[in-house]
Design an enzyme around this catalytic site. Structure first.
Site, PDB file in Angstrom:
ATOM      1  N   ASP A 364       0.878  -1.165   0.000  1.00  0.00           N
ATOM      2  CA  ASP A 364       0.000   0.000   0.000  1.00  0.00           C
ATOM      3  C   ASP A 364       0.924   1.227   0.000  1.00  0.00           C
ATOM      4  O   ASP A 364       2.131   1.120   0.237  1.00  0.00           O
ATOM      5  CB  ASP A 364      -0.966  -0.004   1.198  1.00  0.00           C
ATOM      6  CG  ASP A 364      -2.180   0.908   0.951  1.00  0.00           C
ATOM      7  OD1 ASP A 364      -2.110   1.784   0.058  1.00  0.00           O
ATOM      8  OD2 ASP A 364      -3.205   0.752   1.647  1.00  0.00           O
TER       9      ASP A 364
HETATM   10  C1  BGC Z   1      -5.079   3.230  -0.036  1.00  0.00           C
HETATM   11  C2  BGC Z   1      -5.108   2.243  -1.174  1.00  0.00           C
HETATM   12  C3  BGC Z   1      -4.944   2.972  -2.471  1.00  0.00           C
HETATM   13  C4  BGC Z   1      -3.636   3.738  -2.438  1.00  0.00           C
HETATM   14  C5  BGC Z   1      -3.343   4.504  -3.700  1.00  0.00           C
HETATM   15  C6  BGC Z   1      -3.879   4.138  -0.092  1.00  0.00           C
HETATM   16  O1  BGC Z   1      -4.036   5.200   0.801  1.00  0.00           O
HETATM   17  O2  BGC Z   1      -5.114   2.546   1.192  1.00  0.00           O
HETATM   18  O3  BGC Z   1      -6.310   1.528  -1.154  1.00  0.00           O
HETATM   19  O4  BGC Z   1      -4.976   2.069  -3.545  1.00  0.00           O
HETATM   20  O5  BGC Z   1      -3.689   4.677  -1.371  1.00  0.00           O
HETATM   21  O6  BGC Z   1      -4.184   5.586  -3.840  1.00  0.00           O
END
Ligand code: BGC
Length: 867
Positions: A364
């Site tokens: 993530d």
């Molecule tokens: C989220 C993810 C997301 C990523 C990219 C993170 O803050 O938890 O689900 O895909 O950001 O935007």
């Protein structure tokens, strides 16, 4: 840009942890060649300024270190696969920096077994509802061989570049990897409900609505339609679906996923992924794992036992792997004191070995905690930099240096690059894949955006799901469907078009008008948004109905005046939530409470006090406390409409008027008291290296399982939903299926022993998952309108197995005209009939008779049998 600053604050813990590692890495050879992109080319991470405060903390490799070394097996759920040790920093277990051997897992080689296990390629998945299990083994093997070939000529730095994002906002997509040779690099883009940060795309209904349809065909179609939009915009990896469990009613991202039951979530994930990948985009199942609340998501440790992990939280990911998912995202939180993206047991042990996952694990955003994560199973770091814009990376130069000084074997970097490239080949993205033709950060720059319209006729599936996901919770005196009323009133801001327009708040981080999406990264921009008032007014016009409306939620007297003298007063209320980098009305992602927003309960009661036919429509991200008005006799009907995307208003109109007979079923339980739920937000505070502790003490008893076990009467149980017609059930038959080809494990399982899961991919073996029993029964529509029923199959395990009183293991859909009868069929596998044996580390048959229930909800049993 607010995203960057708020995010940066969150990353302070990883900065500190990073600092410790950076100190260690400075001990390493710094002769690394400068690689090619900005992140990678920075030399070893400079120590962040915060480091001075840690200067007394010894490095984990220095002699006489005061850090405690723990035997590897105490790190998480069980014995690790590849790492050789852990240290504790504060309360966090970190893999130690030492040298590692790397043992590449064998590629599961699955032979084709005609009928049940056909050789399958992502572009040609099995038809919906087929009980075959796709065998993606040969497709992966072909992709691996191309990927292996591809890396032959690459230098170490080039291979490392494949694994390292170029840094936050350094490319057109939310995540980007650099080109390497003739490999163009990858574009990774949100979200689970459509293409984020792009124009001319479709805003699909949320994950929670998709689950509420209990309809595999619609799940697949939505996935396929979303997939074609990602492909059209040139996104290689779609960052979805999301499949965290709805453990907490107040959890901010509950709406992105598929509700409170692992089986339902698993089927929704499976169909969504088959659909997405059929269109050619790589799907990314997220967030692995136990990321159930937003508060302290990077500073909390979810304490989960092995059995609960396997049976509840990991199951949707297992189904994702069975659907051939190309990528999995590790989450922000820690699990049993170890960060998800550093968790050897969960990444190497469960995903790659036990599930035989052959794609890549990516982090993530800023969830990578160390370079050593490469050894614990992480294949790609996103967005690449340690913190947004920090200009350094845990992979990049650090990873190269760790290989050069012998800490990490180059074979592991090969494996990382192979897995990433294999996903690209697996989906056929090496030939004719569209180039990225939009820019997430500069949407108005015509040199960067082709503004391609990728929507096609996808509004149709949006409309269908927006409608089919609506759950009719109450309907007294046939209040619904509306039948050419003379005069109606529509009340509440949730019925209105947003005054600031559908995209008035960045990432939908505000509350205005009809709620059709939560907030955060799990969103898209709307290209249009049909509000309830628009849809209802058009229909009222056709019927010659006089219509009036009132959208001020706080002026109760005026709302009552508008309601008076009408045939029906339809009151709209809502409840919103999202991701924690945005705060809306004091809700920092998670909901502060479970009451309706914007004075909703008072509005309902005020209108109901003057009108005998008050109909409530609820747009909510998840469960809401409906006790303030649900038993009010003047509240005659309640529609639970969730988050319907662009066609939200049309869906509600279709059900209100009976143009569609409601067939949605609740994907979670709605309790009478907030304290009735099995688990609650933990809002403790944390300090660096001392994450808050979230004990999953309810274990297997999430959602309805808890209410059943504790004999708590819910307000509306999981699986509940009314129809405008009535169904009757009869003729239950249970047939054991026999196969000419038997597997050795089957005899072991039948004998009550636990077959070993040592073999790679053992938890998704064909013997375990192919249909073992066929359950048939008749469903008859005994009412006078056509309708669709959703029969649900629950199993009752014998008490000594320690299972909850009942667990959902199957469902189907039957569409029936008035008076019509159809035979329905649900198959169950040995996996469905097993529980996870912690001691034997495998799937075990319970000792004794298993009850089979065919039900209309988790509490409305219609037929009973046994196995
Ligand atoms: C989220 C993810 C997301 C990523 C990219 C993170 O803050 O938890 O689900 O895909 O950001 O935007």
């Amino acid at each position: 840009m607010f995203l960057v600053s708020s995010f940066a604050a969150l990353c302070s813990l990883s900065t500190l942890l990073g600092a410790v590692e950076a100190q260690n890495s400075s001990l390493l050879s710094s002769t690394t060649e400068p690689p090619r992109n900005s992140v990678v080319s920075s030399s070893l991470s400079p120590l962040p300024s915060e480091f001075s405060s840690l200067s007394t903390e010894p490095s984990s490799t220095s002699p006489g270190s005061s850090l405690t070394s723990f035997p590897a097996s105490s790190a998480s759920l069980g014995p690790p696969v590849a790492t050789s040790g852990f240290s504790r920093i504060g309360n966090v277990l970190k893999p130690t920096i030492t040298s590692y051997t790397f043992d590449p897992l064998p590629t599961p080689s699955e032979s084709s077994i005609p009928k049940n296990f056909p050789e399958t390629y992502p572009h040609d998945p099995p038809p919906v509802g087929d009980s075959v299990i796709p065998n993606f083994g040969p497709a992966w093997a072909a992709a691996y061989s191309k990927a292996r070939e591809k890396i032959q000529s690459l230098t170490l730095e080039e291979k490392v570049n494949i694994t390292t994002g170029v840094g936050w906002m350094n490319g057109p997509c939310v995540g980007n990897t650099p080109p390497v040779g003739d490999f163009p690099g990858l574009c990774l883009g949100d979200s689970p409900l459509g293409v984020r940060f792009a124009d001319y795309v479709t805003a699909f209904p949320a994950g929670i609505n998709t689950a509420a349809t209990w309809n595999r065909k619609l799940m697949r179609e939505r996935g396929k339609a979303m997939g074609s939009e990602f492909v059209g915009k040139g996104v290689n990896i779609a960052l979805g679906p999301a499949m965290n469990m709805g453990r907490l009613a107040q959890g901010g991202r509950i709406w992105e996923s598929f509700g409170g039951d692992p089986f339902l979530a698993g089927e929704t994930a499976y169909e969504t992924i088959l659909g997405l990948q059929k269109s050619g985009v790589q799907a990314c199942a997220k967030h692995w794992i136990n990321n159930e609340q937003e508060h302290a998501r990077q500073q909390s440790t979810s304490q989960v036992d092995d059995r609960t992990q396997h049976e509840i939280y990991a199951h949707p990911f297992l189904r994702s792997v069975m659907a051939g998912v190309a990528a999995i995202m590790c989450s922000y939180n820690l699990i049993n004191d170890t960060y998800a993206c550093e968790n050897d047991k969960l990444m190497n042990g469960v995903l790659k070995r036990e599930f035989g996952f052959q794609g890549q694990i990516l982090s993530d955003w800023s969830a990578t905690e160390s370079t050593i994560s490469a050894i614990t199973g992480l294949d790609m770091t996103m967005p690449g930099d340690i913190q947004f814009d920090s200009g350094d990376s845990f992979f990049g130069g650090n990873l190269t240096a760790y290989v050069n000084n012998g800490t990490i074997p180059e074979a592991r970097v090969d494996d990382m690059a192979i897995r990433i490239l294999a996903g690209w080949y697996f989906l056929g993205q090496d030939s004719g894949y569209p180039e990225t033709n939009f820019n997430s950060w500069f949407p108005l720059d015509d040199t960067k955006n082709k503004h391609l319209d990728v929507r096609d006729d996808h509004w149709k599936v949006v409309r269908e799901i927006a409608t089919a996901s609506i759950v009719l919770l109450k309907n007294t005196g046939d209040a619904l469907p509306l039948n050419k009323p003379r005069k109606i009133a529509v009340i509440g801001s949730d019925a209105a078009p947003p005054t600031r327009g559908p995209n008035g708040f960045a990432d939908r981080g505000g509350s205005d008008g009809i709620l059709a999406m939560g907030w955060g990264s799990g969103t898209t921009d709307f290209t249009y948004l049909i509000s309830p008032i628009e849809a209802i007014q058009a229909r009222a016009g056709r019927d010659g109905t006089a219509i009036n409306w009132y959208f001020d939620d706080f002026n109760l007297g005026d709302a009552q005046n508008v309601a008076r003298g009408t045939d029906a007063a339809i009151v709209f209320i809502k409840s919103d939530s999202g991701e924690e980098y945005l705060t809306v009305d004091g809700n920092v992602g998670d909901r502060k409470n479970l009451t309706a927003w914007a004075n909703g309960d008072n509005l309902v009661n005020a209108v109901a006090s003057v009108h005998k036919n008050t109909i409530i429509v609820v747009n909510s991200v998840g469960p809401l406390n409906v006790e303030p008005w649900i038993d009010n006799p003047n509240v005659t009907a309640v529609l639970w409409a969730g988050l319907g995307g662009s066609e939200a208003g049309n869906g509600i109109k279709d059900v209100l008027y009976g143009d569609y007979n409601p067939s949605g079923r609740l994907p979670y339980t709605i309790a009478r008291n907030n304290t009735d739920y099995p688990a609650h937000l933990v809002l403790d505070s944390w300090t660096p290296n001392h994450p808050i502790v979230i004990p999953y003490t309810e274990g297997l008893l999430i959602d309805y399982r808890w209410f059943d076990a504790k004999q708590i009467i819910p307000r509306f149980e999981f699986g509940f939903g009314l129809s405008y017609t009535t169904f009757e059930y009869s003729n239950l038959g249970i047939e054991k299926l026999r196969y000419s080809q038997q597997f050795a494990e089957e005899a072991v399982w039948e004998s009550g022993e636990t077959p070993s899961t040592n073999a790679t991919g053992a938890s998704r073996a064909i013997w375990l998952h192919r249909p073992a029993y066929r359950v048939t029964f008749d469903v008859q529509n005994v009412g006078d309108v056509a309708g669709a029923e959703t029969p649900q199959l629950y199993l009752e395990f014998p008490a000594p197995s320690g299972e909850p009183p009942q667990t959902l293991k199957g469902f189907t859909n039957v569409a029936l005209g008035p008076g019509e009868t159809q035979q329905a069929e649900i198959t169950i596998s040995k996996y469905d009939l097993s529980y996870w044996d912690v001691v034997g580390q495998g799937w075990k048959k319970p000792d004794g008779e298993i009850g089979v229930r065919i039900s209309q909800s988790s509490r409305k049993v219609r037929l009973r049998g046994s196995i």
